[in-house]
Design an enzyme around this catalytic site. Structure first.
Site, PDB file in Angstrom:
ATOM      1  N   CYS A  75       0.904  -1.195  -0.132  1.00  0.00           N
ATOM      2  CA  CYS A  75      -0.151   0.157  -0.054  1.00  0.00           C
ATOM      3  C   CYS A  75       1.044   1.285   0.022  1.00  0.00           C
ATOM      4  O   CYS A  75       1.609   1.476   0.962  1.00  0.00           O
ATOM      5  CB  CYS A  75      -0.995  -0.148   1.246  1.00  0.00           C
ATOM      6  N   CYS A 186      -1.039   3.485  -6.529  1.00  0.00           N
ATOM      7  CA  CYS A 186      -1.734   2.709  -5.658  1.00  0.00           C
ATOM      8  C   CYS A 186      -1.819   1.358  -6.155  1.00  0.00           C
ATOM      9  O   CYS A 186      -2.367   0.948  -7.144  1.00  0.00           O
ATOM     10  CB  CYS A 186      -3.241   3.438  -5.379  1.00  0.00           C
TER      11      CYS A 186
END
EC number: 5.1.1.3
Length: 265
Positions: A75, A186
């Protein structure tokens, strides 16, 4: 000292890290993998850095209790907020984070204009600014925060009209600015590659860092003589929200069904 057969812990705010998990499994098929989806607290991109650090600390403690020999923060937003803190807390534990692929994108662009799709938290971070200072001096970088994308990807419906329209609204300004290289900043966004392919010209490069993270994990494990050499156990999954939601999405994003345990942290 961890054993070679010990698992590797991989975490994300939700299902996005499954894109990284797939790259790890592809490169390191003998590794046993644990995956925590912090779906009860998604999206991280709109949370404060301190909030994210607290979540990552709890997940790291869980992986430690499971005997994990390494941890991957799959992440970008969690890496920005927490990787330095975790490395200070666990100096001898291999930790791998994510960062937007600014360096390879700057090298790949022909127009000199690079677009970045990412969360607000990633784009506003000092870590991202440092990446630009280091690698993007000779190119123009156009950033596009993407509120709402993560939440729609979390539903598992990657063909919805709502998702298509939202993504198109984020991509069009980047193309209008002359971007010929797009960074997926992302880990949720690689699941949008099929949609993106229909929105951008064929000569626009789309770059993410999942494979690079897998290679870095391999380097760290090899340096510590921790690469697994036996058959891997099936990946184990936990979610901090209703496990059924992740179970329903696994066949779509992981291409395999699996049971998910509830994790209360």
């Amino acid at each position: 000292m961890a054993e070679r057969s010990a698992p590797v812990g991989v975490m994300d705010s939700g299902v996005g890290g499954l894109s990284v998990l797939a790259e790890i499994q592809r490169l390191l098929p003998s590794e046993s993998l644990l995956y925590v989806a912090d779906c009860g607290h998604v999206p991280y991109g709109e949370k404060t850095p301190d909030y994210i650090r607290q979540r990552c600390r709890r997940i790291a403690e869980f992986f430690q209790a499971q005997g994990a020999k390494a941890m991957v923060l799959a992440c970008n937003t969690a890496t920005v907020a927490a990787v330095a803190d975790l490395r200070e807390r666990y100096p001898d534990w291999p930790l791998v984070g994510m960062e937007p692929a600014v360096k390879p994108a700057a090298a790949a662009t022909r127009s000199g204009v690079v677009g970045v799709l990412a969360t607000t938290g990633t784009l506003q971070s000092a870590k991202f600014a440092a990446l630009l200072d280091r690698f993007a001096n000779d190119v123009r970088v156009v950033t596009q925060p993407c509120p709402g994308l993560v939440e729609l990807i979390e539903t598992g419906d990657l063909g919805s009209l709502q998702l298509r329209q939202l993504l198109l609204g984020y991509v069009q300004p980047l193309l209008a600015a002359g971007c010929d290289t797009l960074i997926l900043g992302c880990t949720h966004y690689p699941f949008l590659r099929p949609l993106l392919a229909g929105m951008v010209p064929a000569d626009v490069a789309i770059i993410d860092t999942g494979a690079a993270v897998a290679r870095q994990l391999k380097r760290l494990l090899a340096a510590r003589e921790l690469l697994a050499d036996g058959p891997a156990r099936d990946a184990a999954f936990w979610s901090s929200a209703d496990p059924r939601s992740l179970e329903n999405i696994l066949p779509v994003l992981w291409n395999t069904s699996g049971s998910v345990q509830r994790l209360q942290l």
